[in-house]
Design a protein around this motif. Structure first.
Motif, PDB file in Angstrom:
ATOM      1  N   HIS A  14      65.010  38.049   4.987  1.00 58.74           N
ATOM      2  CA  HIS A  14      63.437  38.162   5.336  1.00 58.74           C
ATOM      3  C   HIS A  14      62.404  37.447   4.591  1.00 58.74           C
ATOM      4  O   HIS A  14      61.196  37.442   5.111  1.00 58.74           O
ATOM      5  N   GLY A  15      62.760  37.092   3.471  1.00 55.15           N
ATOM      6  CA  GLY A  15      61.853  36.385   2.568  1.00 55.15           C
ATOM      7  C   GLY A  15      61.761  34.910   2.448  1.00 55.15           C
ATOM      8  O   GLY A  15      61.006  34.144   3.236  1.00 55.15           O
ATOM      9  N   THR A  16      62.825  34.357   1.945  1.00 52.43           N
ATOM     10  CA  THR A  16      63.122  32.851   1.823  1.00 52.43           C
ATOM     11  C   THR A  16      63.381  32.248   3.054  1.00 52.43           C
ATOM     12  O   THR A  16      63.458  31.149   3.087  1.00 52.43           O
ATOM     13  N   ARG A  17      64.170  33.261   4.007  1.00 50.81           N
ATOM     14  CA  ARG A  17      64.742  32.665   5.342  1.00 50.81           C
ATOM     15  C   ARG A  17      65.861  31.693   4.984  1.00 50.81           C
ATOM     16  O   ARG A  17      66.182  30.729   5.584  1.00 50.81           O
ATOM     17  N   ASP A  18      66.327  31.761   3.807  1.00 50.01           N
ATOM     18  CA  ASP A  18      67.564  30.883   3.623  1.00 50.01           C
ATOM     19  C   ASP A  18      68.871  31.580   3.771  1.00 50.01           C
ATOM     20  O   ASP A  18      69.563  32.479   2.996  1.00 50.01           O
ATOM     21  N   TYR A  19      69.354  31.258   5.057  1.00 50.70           N
ATOM     22  CA  TYR A  19      70.385  31.833   5.686  1.00 50.70           C
ATOM     23  C   TYR A  19      71.672  31.168   4.983  1.00 50.70           C
ATOM     24  O   TYR A  19      72.730  32.103   4.780  1.00 50.70           O
ATOM     25  N   HIS A  23      74.667  33.685   3.175  1.00 56.14           N
ATOM     26  CA  HIS A  23      75.960  33.985   3.173  1.00 56.14           C
ATOM     27  C   HIS A  23      76.731  33.672   2.023  1.00 56.14           C
ATOM     28  O   HIS A  23      77.590  34.357   1.850  1.00 56.14           O
ATOM     29  N   GLU A  24      76.218  32.896   0.970  1.00 55.40           N
ATOM     30  CA  GLU A  24      76.822  32.622  -0.356  1.00 55.40           C
ATOM     31  C   GLU A  24      76.724  33.969  -1.139  1.00 55.40           C
ATOM     32  O   GLU A  24      77.767  34.182  -1.706  1.00 55.40           O
ATOM     33  N   VAL A  25      75.634  34.841  -1.089  1.00 55.97           N
ATOM     34  CA  VAL A  25      75.521  35.938  -1.910  1.00 55.97           C
ATOM     35  C   VAL A  25      76.492  36.988  -1.471  1.00 55.97           C
ATOM     36  O   VAL A  25      77.118  37.718  -2.045  1.00 55.97           O
ATOM     37  N   LEU A  26      76.511  36.994  -0.123  1.00 54.68           N
ATOM     38  CA  LEU A  26      77.515  38.137   0.412  1.00 54.68           C
ATOM     39  C   LEU A  26      78.723  37.979   0.487  1.00 54.68           C
ATOM     40  O   LEU A  26      79.793  38.669   0.382  1.00 54.68           O
ATOM     41  N   GLU A  27      79.277  36.615   0.786  1.00 52.56           N
ATOM     42  CA  GLU A  27      80.524  36.220   0.669  1.00 52.56           C
ATOM     43  C   GLU A  27      81.083  36.416  -0.782  1.00 52.56           C
ATOM     44  O   GLU A  27      82.270  37.123  -0.736  1.00 52.56           O
ATOM     45  N   VAL A  50      74.814  33.065   9.358  1.00 53.83           N
ATOM     46  CA  VAL A  50      75.197  31.881   9.662  1.00 53.83           C
ATOM     47  C   VAL A  50      75.123  31.499  11.088  1.00 53.83           C
ATOM     48  O   VAL A  50      74.362  30.145  11.398  1.00 53.83           O
ATOM     49  N   CYS A  51      74.944  32.519  12.144  1.00 56.01           N
ATOM     50  CA  CYS A  51      74.637  32.229  13.207  1.00 56.01           C
ATOM     51  C   CYS A  51      73.003  31.943  13.345  1.00 56.01           C
ATOM     52  O   CYS A  51      72.335  30.983  13.863  1.00 56.01           O
ATOM     53  N   GLN A  52      72.164  32.631  12.342  1.00 54.20           N
ATOM     54  CA  GLN A  52      70.619  31.881  12.403  1.00 54.20           C
ATOM     55  C   GLN A  52      70.568  30.731  11.938  1.00 54.20           C
ATOM     56  O   GLN A  52      69.763  30.072  12.219  1.00 54.20           O
ATOM     57  N   TYR A  53      71.416  30.294  10.759  1.00 53.01           N
ATOM     58  CA  TYR A  53      71.265  29.135  10.235  1.00 53.01           C
ATOM     59  C   TYR A  53      71.668  28.123  11.432  1.00 53.01           C
ATOM     60  O   TYR A  53      70.844  27.043  11.491  1.00 53.01           O
ATOM     61  N   HIS A  54      72.561  28.239  12.066  1.00 58.32           N
ATOM     62  CA  HIS A  54      73.036  27.436  13.210  1.00 58.32           C
ATOM     63  C   HIS A  54      71.936  27.271  14.143  1.00 58.32           C
ATOM     64  O   HIS A  54      71.727  25.966  14.639  1.00 58.32           O
ATOM     65  N   PHE A  55      71.406  28.466  14.629  1.00 56.15           N
ATOM     66  CA  PHE A  55      70.444  28.323  15.614  1.00 56.15           C
ATOM     67  C   PHE A  55      69.149  27.634  15.260  1.00 56.15           C
ATOM     68  O   PHE A  55      68.738  26.664  15.799  1.00 56.15           O
ATOM     69  N   ARG A  56      68.544  27.694  13.836  1.00 57.62           N
ATOM     70  CA  ARG A  56      67.562  27.082  13.505  1.00 57.62           C
ATOM     71  C   ARG A  56      67.698  25.578  13.386  1.00 57.62           C
ATOM     72  O   ARG A  56      66.823  24.823  13.682  1.00 57.62           O
ATOM     73  N   ARG A  57      69.065  25.086  13.252  1.00 54.40           N
ATOM     74  CA  ARG A  57      69.343  23.941  13.226  1.00 54.40           C
ATOM     75  C   ARG A  57      69.625  23.106  14.177  1.00 54.40           C
ATOM     76  O   ARG A  57      69.839  22.156  14.815  1.00 54.40           O
ATOM     77  N   LYS A  58      69.408  23.993  15.497  1.00 50.55           N
ATOM     78  CA  LYS A  58      69.742  23.550  17.041  1.00 50.55           C
ATOM     79  C   LYS A  58      71.188  23.275  17.348  1.00 50.55           C
ATOM     80  O   LYS A  58      71.525  22.544  18.196  1.00 50.55           O
TER      81      LYS A  58
END
Length: 156
Positions: A14-19, A23-27, A50-58
């Protein structure tokens, strides 16, 4: 009350939007606490990021694959999501809407997870403040260090 890794996940989401960092933190947390459980609530949340990461990257194919896995794991983990302060029904609605956006070829949009625990929201907002980022601000789509983080991490 909540694991520190989960708080960091939410602050990144919600803050950095660094998806990628979500992933790294929760994995790391999942591997330490429930590594044999591929249907873990932690895997569900990792796949959502990871879904959000891919979506943002098209990367529509990758995003669709991950959103389907996330929806599957959401069904398995409804009670665990609620115990983590997330409204499971509203999250499912958001994911179905996000899948529709992907299916229709529409642009990425940042999600705000439906957290119903006001104390959790306060903790995550405080962590965002500590990091110098705003809670709930949409992704900066011009920040290539954020958008292509996986590529840029490999090259450093």
């Amino acid at each position: 009350m909540y694991p520190e890794a989960y708080l960091e996940y939410l602050a990144h989401f919600h803050g950095t939007r660094d998806y990628f960092e979500c992933h790294e933190v929760l994995e790391d947390y999942w591997k330490e606490n429930d590594p044999q459980n591929r249907d873990s609530v932690w895997v569900c949340l990792i796949q959502l990021a990871v879904c959000q990461y891919h979506f943002r990257r098209k990367n529509t194919t990758g995003a669709l694959t991950l959103i389907m896995k996330t929806l599957h794991r959401l069904e398995i983990n409804r009670c665990q999501l609620v115990s983590l302060g997330i409204d499971d029904k509203l999250l499912k609605k958001q994911l179905v809407d996000q899948k529709r956006r992907l299916d229709e070829g529409r642009d990425y949009t940042s999600l705000t997870l439906p957290i119903f625990d006001s104390h959790l929201i306060d903790e995550v907002k405080q962590l965002c403040t500590d990091w110098g980022v705003s809670f709930g601000t949409p992704s900066d789509l011009t920040d290539l260090n954020l958008i292509d983080k996986h590529k840029r991490r490999r090259s450093t």
